[in-house]
Write an enzyme that holds these catalytic residues in place. Sequence first.
Site, PDB file in Angstrom:
ATOM      1  N   LYS A   1       0.829  -1.210   0.000  1.00 35.68           N
ATOM      2  CA  LYS A   1       0.000   0.000   0.000  1.00 35.68           C
ATOM      3  C   LYS A   1       0.866   1.263   0.000  1.00 35.68           C
ATOM      4  CE  LYS A   1      -3.793  -2.423   2.174  1.00 35.68           C
ATOM      5  NZ  LYS A   1      -4.474  -2.797   0.935  1.00 35.68           N
TER       6      LYS A   1
ATOM      7  N   ASP B   1      -5.360   2.644  -3.320  1.00 40.50           N
ATOM      8  CA  ASP B   1      -4.049   3.297  -3.209  1.00 40.50           C
ATOM      9  C   ASP B   1      -3.933   4.435  -4.218  1.00 40.50           C
ATOM     10  OD1 ASP B   1      -3.355   1.479  -1.243  1.00 40.50           O
ATOM     11  OD2 ASP B   1      -2.596   0.044  -2.716  1.00 40.50           O
TER      12      ASP B   1
ATOM     13  N   GLY C   1     -15.868   2.360  -3.295  1.00 35.68           N
ATOM     14  CA  GLY C   1     -15.746   1.710  -4.602  1.00 35.68           C
ATOM     15  C   GLY C   1     -16.662   2.356  -5.625  1.00 35.68           C
TER      16      GLY C   1
ATOM     17  N   ASN D   1       2.538   1.628  -3.508  1.00 32.04           N
ATOM     18  CA  ASN D   1       1.506   1.957  -4.509  1.00 32.04           C
ATOM     19  C   ASN D   1       1.105   3.430  -4.416  1.00 32.04           C
ATOM     20  OD1 ASN D   1       1.485  -0.732  -5.210  1.00 32.04           O
ATOM     21  ND2 ASN D   1      -0.414  -1.238  -4.125  1.00 32.04           N
TER      22      ASN D   1
ATOM     23  N   ASN E   1     -12.094   2.629   3.715  1.00 36.85           N
ATOM     24  CA  ASN E   1     -13.192   2.145   2.886  1.00 36.85           C
ATOM     25  C   ASN E   1     -14.295   1.701   3.850  1.00 36.85           C
ATOM     26  OD1 ASN E   1     -12.583  -0.435   3.810  1.00 36.85           O
ATOM     27  ND2 ASN E   1     -11.528  -1.058   1.945  1.00 36.85           N
TER      28      ASN E   1
ATOM     29  N   ASP F   1      -8.943  -4.917 -13.154  1.00 44.10           N
ATOM     30  CA  ASP F   1      -8.346  -5.337 -11.878  1.00 44.10           C
ATOM     31  C   ASP F   1      -8.474  -4.181 -10.875  1.00 44.10           C
ATOM     32  OD1 ASP F   1      -6.815  -6.354  -9.819  1.00 44.10           O
ATOM     33  OD2 ASP F   1      -4.917  -6.317 -10.914  1.00 44.10           O
TER      34      ASP F   1
HETATM   35  O1  RIB Z   1      -3.859  -2.187  -1.801  1.00 45.07           O
HETATM   36  C1  RIB Z   1      -3.308  -3.189  -2.614  1.00 45.07           C
HETATM   37  C2  RIB Z   1      -2.033  -3.694  -1.993  1.00 45.07           C
HETATM   38  O2  RIB Z   1      -2.336  -4.327  -0.768  1.00 45.07           O
HETATM   39  C3  RIB Z   1      -1.303  -4.732  -2.803  1.00 45.07           C
HETATM   40  O3  RIB Z   1      -0.394  -4.177  -3.728  1.00 45.07           O
HETATM   41  C4  RIB Z   1      -0.656  -5.615  -1.746  1.00 45.07           C
HETATM   42  O4  RIB Z   1       0.733  -5.568  -1.743  1.00 45.07           O
HETATM   43  C5  RIB Z   1      -1.260  -5.168  -0.428  1.00 45.07           C
HETATM   44  O5  RIB Z   1      -0.383  -4.402   0.299  1.00 45.07           O
END
Ligand code: RIB
Length: 303
Positions: free
Chosen positions: A42, A241, A211, A45, A185, A235
């Site tokens: 997270k 994130d 969402g 990302n 969320n 996906d």
């Molecule tokens: O929010 C998605 C992320 O949650 C993924 O990339 C995984 O690594 C987890 O940390």
Amino acid sequence: MTKPIITVIGSINMDLVVSALRRPKAGETILGNDFQTSPGGKGANQAVAAARLGAEVHMIGCIGNDEFGSELKTFLERETIFLNGVEPVTGISSGVALITIAEADNSIIVVPGTNKLVTPEYVRKYEEQIATSDIVLTQLEIPIESVEEIARLCYKHQTPLILNPAPAMELNENLIKLASYITPNEIELAYLEKTEIELSNYPEKLIVTQGKDGVIYHDGDGICKVPSFIVPTVDTTGAGDTFNGAFAYAISKNKNVKAACNFANAAAALSVQKMGAQGGMPTKDEVNKFLRAQGIANAEIRD
Ligand code: RIB
């Protein structure tokens, strides 16, 4: 153009992603369709999301002295993220996330590995970085005591803190008070509500992502809803994130909460159209173009 400085303190994982028609039941073996590894976590990302949009991003976290660790570092370097705060450590593996994509949604098990080593002492080493940032962004894939230390340091230096309380857990109210924005969320909100944390008590601070049902927050008078955009989904991993990285970027560019939510919703809508947590994260031009096409030009961000 000066870039806002966003420091992200959090997890860096390698995602091991399997797609299948359905999830196996306990004790059952099924055949999957596809397997791939891709960078995630997270923290990482959210750092990538903010960097692609144009922020100067500094990452603070830990990776293992292993193959995944060096691959993860290379991915972050390619995104021009500053990595002075990312230290490789020996004797413990890099964080991994086991992700199953089935029935149009994902389920995730995270094994924190080196993310556990982002301790309060580790965070304190980067106090100067926190003090000189426009915004700090963190999540709950590092130890909770470290998140509390981040909140204390942000408060001390008057650096706004965005806390993305994922994965879900109960939080003490002091942490909620010290953060500038909290972005659960619906599942994470349910945990916060166990300690009587409610939208109306935290106007323009508790920003709830739902969402495809959009974002809600209280503006002091009542509940405001910012609808999400309906797009074809490949996906959803990393959509939250992307929202957080984009929300941080928009707030650092002085957008109000409503415009920041629109901008972040647009970034998330673009991200779900490609595979991988970071695969579909858009640039600022892509988000602006999308917002214009949706007739929400006032949420665009210009330099
Ligand atoms: O929010 C998605 C992320 O949650 C993924 O990339 C995984 O690594 C987890 O940390």
